[in-house]
Every structure is written in C-alpha cells, then in structure tokens.
Design a protein around this motif. Sequence first.
Motif, PDB file in Angstrom:
ATOM      1  N   SER A  25      48.302  16.660  25.417  1.00 42.83           N
ATOM      2  CA  SER A  25      48.101  17.972  26.026  1.00 42.83           C
ATOM      3  C   SER A  25      48.823  19.040  25.209  1.00 42.83           C
ATOM      4  CB  SER A  25      48.649  17.978  27.453  1.00 42.83           C
ATOM      5  OG  SER A  25      48.762  19.302  27.933  1.00 42.83           O
ATOM      6  N   PRO A  26      48.137  20.128  24.830  1.00 43.77           N
ATOM      7  CA  PRO A  26      48.830  21.224  24.148  1.00 43.77           C
ATOM      8  C   PRO A  26      49.709  22.029  25.095  1.00 43.77           C
ATOM      9  CG  PRO A  26      46.548  21.808  24.536  1.00 43.77           C
ATOM     10  CD  PRO A  26      46.693  20.384  24.974  1.00 43.77           C
ATOM     11  N   VAL A  27      49.584  21.768  26.388  1.00 42.00           N
ATOM     12  CA  VAL A  27      50.406  22.458  27.392  1.00 42.00           C
ATOM     13  C   VAL A  27      51.790  21.819  27.492  1.00 42.00           C
ATOM     14  CG1 VAL A  27      50.630  22.993  29.855  1.00 42.00           C
ATOM     15  CG2 VAL A  27      48.423  23.240  28.715  1.00 42.00           C
ATOM     16  N   THR A  28      51.818  20.486  27.471  1.00 44.50           N
ATOM     17  CA  THR A  28      53.084  19.765  27.639  1.00 44.50           C
ATOM     18  C   THR A  28      53.491  18.944  26.423  1.00 44.50           C
ATOM     19  OG1 THR A  28      52.002  17.792  28.537  1.00 44.50           O
ATOM     20  CG2 THR A  28      52.580  19.557  30.099  1.00 44.50           C
ATOM     21  N   GLY A  29      52.543  18.674  25.554  1.00 44.03           N
ATOM     22  CA  GLY A  29      52.813  17.799  24.419  1.00 44.03           C
ATOM     23  C   GLY A  29      52.767  16.325  24.769  1.00 44.03           C
ATOM     24  N   SER A 308      49.612  42.542  29.252  1.00 43.98           N
ATOM     25  CA  SER A 308      49.183  42.256  30.627  1.00 43.98           C
ATOM     26  C   SER A 308      48.679  40.836  30.813  1.00 43.98           C
ATOM     27  CB  SER A 308      48.076  43.240  31.040  1.00 43.98           C
ATOM     28  OG  SER A 308      46.840  42.917  30.398  1.00 43.98           O
ATOM     29  N   LEU A 309      48.452  40.114  29.722  1.00 45.55           N
ATOM     30  CA  LEU A 309      47.906  38.764  29.812  1.00 45.55           C
ATOM     31  C   LEU A 309      48.965  37.783  30.301  1.00 45.55           C
ATOM     32  CD1 LEU A 309      45.854  38.751  26.494  1.00 45.55           C
ATOM     33  CD2 LEU A 309      44.954  38.935  28.817  1.00 45.55           C
ATOM     34  N   VAL A 310      48.519  36.789  31.037  1.00 47.06           N
ATOM     35  CA  VAL A 310      49.411  35.766  31.581  1.00 47.06           C
ATOM     36  C   VAL A 310      49.216  34.483  30.789  1.00 47.06           C
ATOM     37  CG1 VAL A 310      50.058  34.439  33.620  1.00 47.06           C
ATOM     38  CG2 VAL A 310      49.269  36.812  33.873  1.00 47.06           C
ATOM     39  N   VAL A 311      50.246  34.071  30.086  1.00 50.92           N
ATOM     40  CA  VAL A 311      50.190  32.881  29.241  1.00 50.92           C
ATOM     41  C   VAL A 311      50.660  31.664  30.031  1.00 50.92           C
ATOM     42  CG1 VAL A 311      51.014  31.826  27.102  1.00 50.92           C
ATOM     43  CG2 VAL A 311      50.615  34.295  27.200  1.00 50.92           C
ATOM     44  N   GLY A 312      49.926  30.551  29.892  1.00 51.44           N
ATOM     45  CA  GLY A 312      50.338  29.339  30.584  1.00 51.44           C
ATOM     46  C   GLY A 312      49.271  28.272  30.574  1.00 51.44           C
ATOM     47  N   GLY A 318      45.526  32.299  37.910  1.00 47.92           N
ATOM     48  CA  GLY A 318      46.106  33.533  37.390  1.00 47.92           C
ATOM     49  C   GLY A 318      46.380  33.523  35.909  1.00 47.92           C
ATOM     50  N   VAL A 319      46.344  32.343  35.267  1.00 48.49           N
ATOM     51  CA  VAL A 319      46.582  32.260  33.821  1.00 48.49           C
ATOM     52  C   VAL A 319      45.358  32.767  33.075  1.00 48.49           C
ATOM     53  CG1 VAL A 319      46.874  30.660  31.882  1.00 48.49           C
ATOM     54  CG2 VAL A 319      48.291  30.423  33.925  1.00 48.49           C
ATOM     55  N   THR A 320      45.581  33.650  32.117  1.00 52.09           N
ATOM     56  CA  THR A 320      44.477  34.217  31.339  1.00 52.09           C
ATOM     57  C   THR A 320      44.453  33.731  29.892  1.00 52.09           C
ATOM     58  OG1 THR A 320      45.839  36.135  30.738  1.00 52.09           O
ATOM     59  CG2 THR A 320      44.468  36.327  32.721  1.00 52.09           C
ATOM     60  N   THR A 321      45.580  33.197  29.414  1.00 51.60           N
ATOM     61  CA  THR A 321      45.677  32.771  28.018  1.00 51.60           C
ATOM     62  C   THR A 321      46.382  31.431  27.933  1.00 51.60           C
ATOM     63  OG1 THR A 321      45.867  35.100  27.366  1.00 51.60           O
ATOM     64  CG2 THR A 321      46.419  33.445  25.704  1.00 51.60           C
ATOM     65  N   GLY A 322      45.704  30.443  27.371  1.00 52.02           N
ATOM     66  CA  GLY A 322      46.286  29.115  27.250  1.00 52.02           C
ATOM     67  C   GLY A 322      47.039  28.951  25.946  1.00 52.02           C
ATOM     68  N   PRO A 323      47.330  27.709  25.574  1.00 50.82           N
ATOM     69  CA  PRO A 323      48.080  27.437  24.347  1.00 50.82           C
ATOM     70  C   PRO A 323      47.172  27.355  23.128  1.00 50.82           C
ATOM     71  CG  PRO A 323      47.644  25.403  25.489  1.00 50.82           C
ATOM     72  CD  PRO A 323      47.064  26.495  26.358  1.00 50.82           C
ATOM     73  N   PRO A 358      58.722  26.289  27.006  1.00 48.30           N
ATOM     74  CA  PRO A 358      59.295  25.663  25.809  1.00 48.30           C
ATOM     75  C   PRO A 358      58.594  24.403  25.333  1.00 48.30           C
ATOM     76  CG  PRO A 358      60.614  25.107  27.728  1.00 48.30           C
ATOM     77  CD  PRO A 358      59.556  26.069  28.209  1.00 48.30           C
ATOM     78  N   GLU A 359      57.776  23.753  26.215  1.00 48.85           N
ATOM     79  CA  GLU A 359      57.220  22.456  25.854  1.00 48.85           C
ATOM     80  C   GLU A 359      55.898  22.542  25.092  1.00 48.85           C
ATOM     81  OE1 GLU A 359      57.009  20.529  29.672  1.00 48.85           O
ATOM     82  OE2 GLU A 359      58.864  19.433  29.267  1.00 48.85           O
ATOM     83  N   GLY A 360      55.046  23.489  25.448  1.00 51.04           N
ATOM     84  CA  GLY A 360      53.713  23.536  24.878  1.00 51.04           C
ATOM     85  C   GLY A 360      53.597  24.372  23.619  1.00 51.04           C
ATOM     86  N   SER A 361      52.364  24.434  23.093  1.00 51.42           N
ATOM     87  CA  SER A 361      52.089  25.177  21.860  1.00 51.42           C
ATOM     88  C   SER A 361      51.638  26.600  22.199  1.00 51.42           C
ATOM     89  CB  SER A 361      51.014  24.452  21.045  1.00 51.42           C
ATOM     90  OG  SER A 361      51.394  23.124  20.786  1.00 51.42           O
ATOM     91  N   PHE A 362      52.524  27.359  22.818  1.00 47.06           N
ATOM     92  CA  PHE A 362      52.186  28.695  23.298  1.00 47.06           C
ATOM     93  C   PHE A 362      52.665  29.780  22.331  1.00 47.06           C
ATOM     94  CE2 PHE A 362      52.415  26.091  27.142  1.00 47.06           C
ATOM     95  CZ  PHE A 362      51.213  26.431  27.761  1.00 47.06           C
ATOM     96  N   LEU A 363      51.947  30.901  22.359  1.00 47.30           N
ATOM     97  CA  LEU A 363      52.326  32.078  21.570  1.00 47.30           C
ATOM     98  C   LEU A 363      51.938  33.321  22.344  1.00 47.30           C
ATOM     99  CD1 LEU A 363      53.348  33.236  18.832  1.00 47.30           C
ATOM    100  CD2 LEU A 363      50.960  33.233  18.073  1.00 47.30           C
ATOM    101  N   GLU A 364      52.832  34.281  22.393  1.00 41.31           N
ATOM    102  CA  GLU A 364      52.509  35.531  23.074  1.00 41.31           C
ATOM    103  C   GLU A 364      51.384  36.258  22.337  1.00 41.31           C
ATOM    104  OE1 GLU A 364      56.998  36.672  24.721  1.00 41.31           O
ATOM    105  OE2 GLU A 364      56.149  37.679  22.962  1.00 41.31           O
ATOM    106  N   PRO A 365      50.425  36.827  23.065  1.00 37.78           N
ATOM    107  CA  PRO A 365      49.416  37.667  22.404  1.00 37.78           C
ATOM    108  C   PRO A 365      50.104  38.763  21.596  1.00 37.78           C
ATOM    109  CG  PRO A 365      48.761  37.192  24.653  1.00 37.78           C
ATOM    110  CD  PRO A 365      50.176  36.692  24.506  1.00 37.78           C
ATOM    111  N   THR A 366      49.748  38.845  20.336  1.00 35.58           N
ATOM    112  CA  THR A 366      50.497  39.663  19.381  1.00 35.58           C
ATOM    113  C   THR A 366      49.620  40.764  18.795  1.00 35.58           C
ATOM    114  OG1 THR A 366      51.916  37.777  18.840  1.00 35.58           O
ATOM    115  CG2 THR A 366      51.815  39.562  17.220  1.00 35.58           C
ATOM    116  N   VAL A 367      50.210  41.973  18.680  1.00 32.04           N
ATOM    117  CA  VAL A 367      49.494  43.122  18.123  1.00 32.04           C
ATOM    118  C   VAL A 367      50.353  43.735  17.025  1.00 32.04           C
ATOM    119  CG1 VAL A 367      48.403  45.345  18.587  1.00 32.04           C
ATOM    120  CG2 VAL A 367      48.381  43.548  20.345  1.00 32.04           C
ATOM    121  N   LEU A 368      49.754  43.937  15.858  1.00 36.29           N
ATOM    122  CA  LEU A 368      50.437  44.531  14.710  1.00 36.29           C
ATOM    123  C   LEU A 368      49.714  45.809  14.297  1.00 36.29           C
ATOM    124  CD1 LEU A 368      50.788  41.217  12.699  1.00 36.29           C
ATOM    125  CD2 LEU A 368      52.710  42.464  13.726  1.00 36.29           C
ATOM    126  N   MET A 369      50.461  46.856  13.996  1.00 32.42           N
ATOM    127  CA  MET A 369      49.887  48.139  13.602  1.00 32.42           C
ATOM    128  C   MET A 369      50.247  48.456  12.157  1.00 32.42           C
ATOM    129  SD  MET A 369      48.067  50.682  14.414  1.00 32.42           S
ATOM    130  CE  MET A 369      47.751  52.411  14.062  1.00 32.42           C
TER     131      MET A 369
END
Length: 482
Positions: A25-29, A308-312, A318-323, A358-369
């Motif tokens: 699982s990419p959520v828990t490894g 505003s996205l919910v990672v998990g 309610g989760v909008t963005t997975g790992p 801390p367990e899964g392969s998560f990353l915050e949605p990232t924006v660069l300008m």
Amino acid sequence: MTDAKLLIGGEWVAASSGDTRDVHSPVTGKTIGTIAAASADDIASALKLSKDTFPKWAAVPAWERAKVLRKAADLIRERTQDIARVMSTETGKPLAEAVGETGAAADQFEWYAEEAKRIYGQTIPGRNADERLTVNYQPVGPSLALSAWNFPALLPARKIAAALAAGCTVIARPASEAAGPCFAIGQALMDAGLMPGALAILTGDSRTLAPALINAPEIRKVSLTGSVPVGKDVMRQCADGMKKVTMELGGHAPVVIHKDFDPIAAAQKLAATKFRNCGQVCISPSRFYVHSSIAKEFAEEFARYAKSLVVGDGLEEGVTTGPLIRQRAVDHALRLTEDAIAKGAELLAGGQQPKNLPEGSFLEPTVLMNVPDEAAIMIEEPFAPVAPISTFDDVEDVIERANNTPFGLAAYVFSYDSALAIKTAERLEAGMVGINETLLATAEAPFGGNKESGFGREGGSLGIMDYLVPKYTRHLLISREI
C-alpha cells in the motif's frame, strides 16, 4: 488481493512454480496481498493458447464479439464499487476518482462493442472492366497489452477492448503495483462469455516477464503505456520480430493562458486537473505559461486551491488527494522542487511531505512561481503534484518555449478569442490539445501523442485500426463457358 492468480485458458490458476510477489500500500507501506509470479511454463502456456485461439476468435462474427464486449461493460458497471475499492486500496487514489475511472473503463468496452461492427474496407475502381480491387482489414494476431499502474482499470481496458473487438486474442500484463482492476476486467469478460484462451492475464517480475512476451514469435502486436525510456527499450525488442507497435508514453503538457482569459477560472480548472490522481497522469497539465498581465492572480488562486486539498488515504471520506505510488517518486518530486527554488523560483504552496502522514508516500500539492526555463522541472516530466508557473508576453516566444521538449502528448490553451486559441493549438506539437478544457480522455476520441511521447492511437474509431492489417486483393474476372 489476498491470493490473486493468473488467468490462463479461462481459469484462474496459481503460478506453476508457486511463486508470488507482495503488493504494498502506498498509504501505509505495508503488504496488502500477493499476486502470482508467472513462470516460464505459465508464459509458454498462455502464448500457445493465445496462438491456438486466435483463428477461432477471429472467425467469430463481429456482432457476436460485440455482444460479449457489451455484456462485459454492463458487468463492470454493476461491480463499480467493488472494483473502485480495490483500486483505491492498491493506489491510494480517492474513491471518487476510482469510481470515475471504472466507469471510463466500462465505456471502452461499450464503444468497441460497436466499433467491432464498423471495420469497413474499400473498393477501388479498377483500370479494366474485368477486374476488382478491394481492401479489407483483418486482425493482426495475438497481441500483448502492457499497462501502467496509474490508471489500472482504464489503461488495460483501452487495449483489451480494442484488440478483442478487432478479432485479436490478448495477453495482458498489468503493473504489479495495482493489478486488481485488470483482474476484475478479466472476470467480467469471462462472465460475459468470452472464449477461453482469448484473454490471458499474467503478472510477475516485469524484468523477465515482459521481455519473454515481447520477444515471443506468437505475439504480433505490442501496445505499451509507460515511460519514454521503457518505450524505447520495448521498441528495440519489437524490432527483431517486426511487430506492430502502439506507444503511449510520457508527457509534459504545456498550458498557454492568454491575457484575455479569466485567471481565476483558469487556475481553478487547471489546479483541479493538475492534482488529480496526485499528478500521476501522463496528460496532466504540467508547465504553465501565463501572460504576465494575469500571472499574479492566476498563481495566487492556484496556490489557494492547492492549500485547500486534503491529503490522505483515498478510502477515507473527505480526502481529495492520495499518495504517490512509492517513496522514490516523492524523492524525485522534492528534488525537482528544490532545483527550481535554487534557480530562482518562488514556493507558493506545499513543497514537503505532510508531517501528519509519516508512513505513506505523500506529498503536499506544490505550486512554484517564476520558474525559469532551465529548471529541471520544465524539462523533465514531474509525474507528481507539483505545478511550475512561468510567464510570457509574446505569443511567438511562448509557442517556441512550449514546444522545446522531446515530449508531444498533450497541450492546453486558454483564450476567449477563438482565432487566437485555434492558431495557438495548431502550432503546439502535441497529439491532443484542449482549448478551454482539460479532460481530454474519452472513449470516442483517439488518445496518443507524437515526438518521444509515442505513436499510434487508443480510443475512438482510430483505436481499433492499430489491431488490424489491410489486405489488398486484385481479382481478375474470368468467365468459363459451360
């Protein structure tokens, strides 16, 4: 997923060696199940059955093949919730996205059920009154479907549905990370009455399994969805057997947003698409060129949306963005982000792994300008939830910059000026272009790219052609007196 097997000859069987591979699982490894690891004997059995079944399946009338495919589409739709839950468990994607993908996979079977009846030939006027010139299309032969993990139902469905509709037999090798939805498709086809041997599903170590299948003389067509380096390697292997090939490879889609378009509306639409499936989409908008007069508003709204996205875990409400699929992908995205910042980009959102996951392969949605063109993320496909934004003032300049990569899969244009939008789209080097629209994939339209993003098309009326070969016949009419 606790005991997944191989589909050979219409039956689910364990690997003859008894070998299995763990699925994590990419959520828990953690390990969530096992899949069978096909042996050389399993591969040989599947190849022989595919070859022996091919003339029988090709001889089935198109209307009868269509009935099987349409029934499979209905069964996939009936089983949507179960298939989506397996998909979300294996990939971590939000359940709503998994439900949508399952529906799209069913659409492929419905579409190709109808296309099976519409394989039209040609009649060519002869130079002489006593000759007839005709062209008809015949199935190419046993085909190999190699699909990736990011859309584990839709990608194999595109290949399997088109091949079966054309009269080909198929051996599918889904990605080991998320093979469950392909198994579900196989079961739906068996339940719909598919001829045993017309479809095999093999899993295992791709380093040995894929080359053994690609190089097998029984296989006459190979379809791959994967990265550019993998695509080049597969093409080299196909060359020795002069096999027909369809390549749907990586992309790095540019987005050109002209000064007349609403920057808030554009940011909302593009952010929703960019962060879908955690950015792991080959046609994801991934290089944003915004006219300097609206760039500030666009970037601020894009960053607001990202925050505003919910990672998990995608199975949680309610989760909008997975790992991402694995930690290595997270590390790659972080390196690209750090490189862009080091070269002058400004971090507006994200940029790190969530501390509460801390367990899964998560990353915050990232924006660069203000990302410079020489930053690695403007050159390499990120395949991650990282959005690099740059600005432009001159149309000629931005088209040149947008085309300045080896990729050519998808591109996007935003403008209320239809003439400007169309002229921009026509000059972008991509197999697909969205004008004021970001959702390109649909069963009735051809999907594919050019340049190093590959060739051939999946979906639409063109998709079935890649599983057919034309046969020209010149017939001299000779009368015999009786």
